[in-house]
Design a protein around this motif. Structure first.
Motif, PDB file in Angstrom:
ATOM      1  N   VAL A 196       0.837  -1.201   0.000  1.00 29.17           N
ATOM      2  CA  VAL A 196       0.000   0.000   0.000  1.00 29.17           C
ATOM      3  C   VAL A 196       0.872   1.252   0.000  1.00 29.17           C
ATOM      4  O   VAL A 196       0.587   2.215  -0.720  1.00 29.17           O
ATOM      5  N   SER A 197       1.940   1.247   0.755  1.00 28.47           N
ATOM      6  CA  SER A 197       2.854   2.390   0.774  1.00 28.47           C
ATOM      7  C   SER A 197       3.504   2.602  -0.583  1.00 28.47           C
ATOM      8  O   SER A 197       3.606   3.738  -1.067  1.00 28.47           O
ATOM      9  N   ALA A 198       3.936   1.532  -1.204  1.00 28.78           N
ATOM     10  CA  ALA A 198       4.572   1.648  -2.518  1.00 28.78           C
ATOM     11  C   ALA A 198       3.577   2.135  -3.569  1.00 28.78           C
ATOM     12  O   ALA A 198       3.901   2.996  -4.390  1.00 28.78           O
ATOM     13  N   LEU A 199       2.366   1.613  -3.557  1.00 23.59           N
ATOM     14  CA  LEU A 199       1.355   2.062  -4.513  1.00 23.59           C
ATOM     15  C   LEU A 199       0.978   3.520  -4.300  1.00 23.59           C
ATOM     16  O   LEU A 199       0.755   4.268  -5.246  1.00 23.59           O
ATOM     17  N   SER A 200       0.932   3.934  -3.052  1.00 17.31           N
ATOM     18  CA  SER A 200       0.646   5.332  -2.751  1.00 17.31           C
ATOM     19  C   SER A 200       1.738   6.240  -3.303  1.00 17.31           C
ATOM     20  O   SER A 200       1.453   7.302  -3.870  1.00 17.31           O
ATOM     21  N   ALA A 201       2.968   5.829  -3.159  1.00 16.90           N
ATOM     22  CA  ALA A 201       4.084   6.621  -3.683  1.00 16.90           C
ATOM     23  C   ALA A 201       4.035   6.688  -5.205  1.00 16.90           C
ATOM     24  O   ALA A 201       4.267   7.754  -5.795  1.00 16.90           O
ATOM     25  N   ILE A 202       3.698   5.594  -5.860  1.00 16.74           N
ATOM     26  CA  ILE A 202       3.608   5.575  -7.320  1.00 16.74           C
ATOM     27  C   ILE A 202       2.481   6.485  -7.800  1.00 16.74           C
ATOM     28  O   ILE A 202       2.652   7.256  -8.746  1.00 16.74           O
ATOM     29  N   ARG A 203       1.327   6.443  -7.140  1.00 12.53           N
ATOM     30  CA  ARG A 203       0.219   7.321  -7.526  1.00 12.53           C
ATOM     31  C   ARG A 203       0.587   8.783  -7.346  1.00 12.53           C
ATOM     32  O   ARG A 203       0.238   9.625  -8.175  1.00 12.53           O
ATOM     33  N   TYR A 204       1.288   9.091  -6.261  1.00 12.56           N
ATOM     34  CA  TYR A 204       1.715  10.465  -6.026  1.00 12.56           C
ATOM     35  C   TYR A 204       2.658  10.937  -7.128  1.00 12.56           C
ATOM     36  O   TYR A 204       2.516  12.049  -7.648  1.00 12.56           O
ATOM     37  N   LEU A 205       3.616  10.106  -7.493  1.00  9.17           N
ATOM     38  CA  LEU A 205       4.556  10.469  -8.555  1.00  9.17           C
ATOM     39  C   LEU A 205       3.853  10.683  -9.891  1.00  9.17           C
ATOM     40  O   LEU A 205       4.180  11.611 -10.630  1.00  9.17           O
TER      41      LEU A 205
END
Length: 64
Positions: free
Chosen positions: A32-41
């Motif tokens: 979830v943390s990694a996906l959140s970072a990807i969406r933010y980028l």
């Protein structure tokens, strides 16, 4: 922000005990943390592209 999420996900996966029954929670949290970072980028890059398209091109203004 996104680097913090990726670092946190990496830390969670390194410190999680794979033999415990709750290892899936650590993996879920890291994903979830990694996906959140990807969406933010992705949103940040799209915003940068949109902002650069709105700026007038100085070359076309000078040579018109």
């Amino acid at each position: 922000m996104c680097l913090l999420c990726i670092a946190f996900a990496s830390w969670v996966l390194k410190t999680a005990d794979p033999q415990s029954g709750d290892a899936w929670k650590a993996v879920l949290l890291a994903n979830v943390s990694a996906l959140s970072a990807i969406r933010y980028l992705r949103r940040y890059v799209k915003g940068e592209i949109a902002a650069s398209e709105k700026k007038p091109n100085l070359k076309t203004l000078c040579y018109s």
